[in-house]
Design a protein around this motif. Sequence first.
Motif, PDB file in Angstrom:
ATOM      1  N   ARG A 174       0.843  -1.208   0.000  1.00 40.13           N
ATOM      2  CA  ARG A 174       0.000   0.000   0.000  1.00 40.13           C
ATOM      3  C   ARG A 174       0.875   1.253   0.000  1.00 40.13           C
ATOM      4  O   ARG A 174       0.566   2.232  -0.680  1.00 40.13           O
ATOM      5  N   GLY A 175       1.972   1.207   0.754  1.00 38.51           N
ATOM      6  CA  GLY A 175       2.898   2.336   0.779  1.00 38.51           C
ATOM      7  C   GLY A 175       3.506   2.600  -0.584  1.00 38.51           C
ATOM      8  O   GLY A 175       3.665   3.760  -0.990  1.00 38.51           O
ATOM      9  N   TRP A 176       3.851   1.538  -1.304  1.00 42.70           N
ATOM     10  CA  TRP A 176       4.407   1.680  -2.650  1.00 42.70           C
ATOM     11  C   TRP A 176       3.391   2.369  -3.555  1.00 42.70           C
ATOM     12  O   TRP A 176       3.727   3.307  -4.285  1.00 42.70           O
ATOM     13  N   CYS A 177       2.137   1.907  -3.488  1.00 43.58           N
ATOM     14  CA  CYS A 177       1.083   2.517  -4.311  1.00 43.58           C
ATOM     15  C   CYS A 177       0.891   3.989  -3.953  1.00 43.58           C
ATOM     16  O   CYS A 177       0.795   4.844  -4.841  1.00 43.58           O
ATOM     17  N   SER A 178       0.816   4.289  -2.682  1.00 42.91           N
ATOM     18  CA  SER A 178       0.639   5.677  -2.250  1.00 42.91           C
ATOM     19  C   SER A 178       1.788   6.549  -2.737  1.00 42.91           C
ATOM     20  O   SER A 178       1.576   7.683  -3.182  1.00 42.91           O
ATOM     21  N   SER A 186      14.182   4.423   0.560  1.00 43.49           N
ATOM     22  CA  SER A 186      13.553   3.877   1.763  1.00 43.49           C
ATOM     23  C   SER A 186      12.774   2.590   1.519  1.00 43.49           C
ATOM     24  O   SER A 186      12.596   1.807   2.449  1.00 43.49           O
ATOM     25  N   ALA A 187      12.326   2.349   0.303  1.00 42.88           N
ATOM     26  CA  ALA A 187      11.489   1.171   0.041  1.00 42.88           C
ATOM     27  C   ALA A 187      12.265  -0.011  -0.542  1.00 42.88           C
ATOM     28  O   ALA A 187      11.926  -1.165  -0.267  1.00 42.88           O
ATOM     29  N   TYR A 188      13.268   0.265  -1.337  1.00 38.85           N
ATOM     30  CA  TYR A 188      14.011  -0.798  -2.010  1.00 38.85           C
ATOM     31  C   TYR A 188      15.289  -1.133  -1.244  1.00 38.85           C
ATOM     32  O   TYR A 188      15.764  -0.339  -0.449  1.00 38.85           O
ATOM     33  N   GLY A 189      15.848  -2.295  -1.528  1.00 37.95           N
ATOM     34  CA  GLY A 189      17.046  -2.761  -0.829  1.00 37.95           C
ATOM     35  C   GLY A 189      18.338  -2.530  -1.581  1.00 37.95           C
ATOM     36  O   GLY A 189      19.276  -3.318  -1.453  1.00 37.95           O
ATOM     37  N   TYR A 190      18.445  -1.449  -2.345  1.00 34.08           N
ATOM     38  CA  TYR A 190      19.669  -1.196  -3.105  1.00 34.08           C
ATOM     39  C   TYR A 190      20.893  -1.043  -2.206  1.00 34.08           C
ATOM     40  O   TYR A 190      22.000  -1.370  -2.621  1.00 34.08           O
ATOM     41  N   PHE A 203      10.282  -9.350  -0.610  1.00 34.22           N
ATOM     42  CA  PHE A 203      10.599  -8.450   0.500  1.00 34.22           C
ATOM     43  C   PHE A 203      11.507  -9.156   1.496  1.00 34.22           C
ATOM     44  O   PHE A 203      11.367 -10.362   1.714  1.00 34.22           O
ATOM     45  N   VAL A 204      12.410  -8.414   2.102  1.00 35.01           N
ATOM     46  CA  VAL A 204      13.203  -8.901   3.236  1.00 35.01           C
ATOM     47  C   VAL A 204      13.312  -7.760   4.238  1.00 35.01           C
ATOM     48  O   VAL A 204      13.115  -6.593   3.892  1.00 35.01           O
ATOM     49  N   LYS A 205      13.658  -8.117   5.463  1.00 34.28           N
ATOM     50  CA  LYS A 205      13.953  -7.093   6.458  1.00 34.28           C
ATOM     51  C   LYS A 205      15.463  -6.857   6.450  1.00 34.28           C
ATOM     52  O   LYS A 205      16.247  -7.794   6.393  1.00 34.28           O
ATOM     53  N   ASP A 206      15.838  -5.576   6.515  1.00 38.28           N
ATOM     54  CA  ASP A 206      17.262  -5.254   6.593  1.00 38.28           C
ATOM     55  C   ASP A 206      17.734  -5.369   8.044  1.00 38.28           C
ATOM     56  O   ASP A 206      16.950  -5.742   8.933  1.00 38.28           O
ATOM     57  N   ASP A 207      18.995  -5.059   8.288  1.00 40.43           N
ATOM     58  CA  ASP A 207      19.555  -5.194   9.634  1.00 40.43           C
ATOM     59  C   ASP A 207      18.866  -4.307  10.668  1.00 40.43           C
ATOM     60  O   ASP A 207      18.897  -4.600  11.856  1.00 40.43           O
ATOM     61  N   ARG A 209      12.273  -4.175   3.011  1.00 41.32           N
ATOM     62  CA  ARG A 209      12.862  -3.692   1.758  1.00 41.32           C
ATOM     63  C   ARG A 209      12.396  -4.554   0.582  1.00 41.32           C
ATOM     64  O   ARG A 209      12.302  -5.773   0.706  1.00 41.32           O
ATOM     65  N   ILE A 210      12.149  -3.909  -0.542  1.00 37.05           N
ATOM     66  CA  ILE A 210      11.843  -4.627  -1.778  1.00 37.05           C
ATOM     67  C   ILE A 210      13.169  -5.045  -2.397  1.00 37.05           C
ATOM     68  O   ILE A 210      14.026  -4.198  -2.663  1.00 37.05           O
TER      69      ILE A 210
END
Length: 184
Positions: A40-44, A71-75, A163-167, A172-173
């Motif tokens: 939903r955040g990505w769409c918004s 903030s959304a992607y895992g680059y 999706f994964v969680k970062d440290d 993150r996507i």
Amino acid sequence: MKFKTFVGVSALALLSSQAVASAVVVNQGLSEQEVLAAQRGWCSALVEISKTHEEKGQAAAKSLAKNVIDSAYGYQMGAVLFKPTLTVKPQTFRPTSEGALSYFVGGDPNFPSDSGFALKGWQKCEIDNNAVFIAGDSASTIGKVHFTAEDGSVTSVDKTWGFVKDDAGDLRIVLHHSSLEYQN
């Protein structure tokens, strides 16, 4: 001898139970609610980038898009497996944040085919998941995303996200694959 062994084992059990009681537990597991909130955040964010472009221009939209991507992607974790909807060879895939930014807002001479997907005046974005698979600290989704344009027309794409969680525990996507629906 057996009594000493028993006392030794009992002492270890007592000490280990005290250690567990005061241990800090880190659980990076994902919940379905977190995944749905990220979608939903990505769409918004996509709709907000479109709105910012209309009201404040391309530079403001680019700045917002960069913040969203950061903030959304895992680059920052490495290459993101990003295959946007409207890309062509030789730049079909966008494993870098620069490639993602260009796809969303255009204007990068290194990606001359990009016109800015997020700048198309999107008014609404809706997620329609077919399935959500969660395994510990990662999740995958597959389904449709429906984009509503200013004139009310709807464009639907097939979308797969990973999706994964970062440290820091932020979602993150790390996989984003999108394609137009098959037409007969």
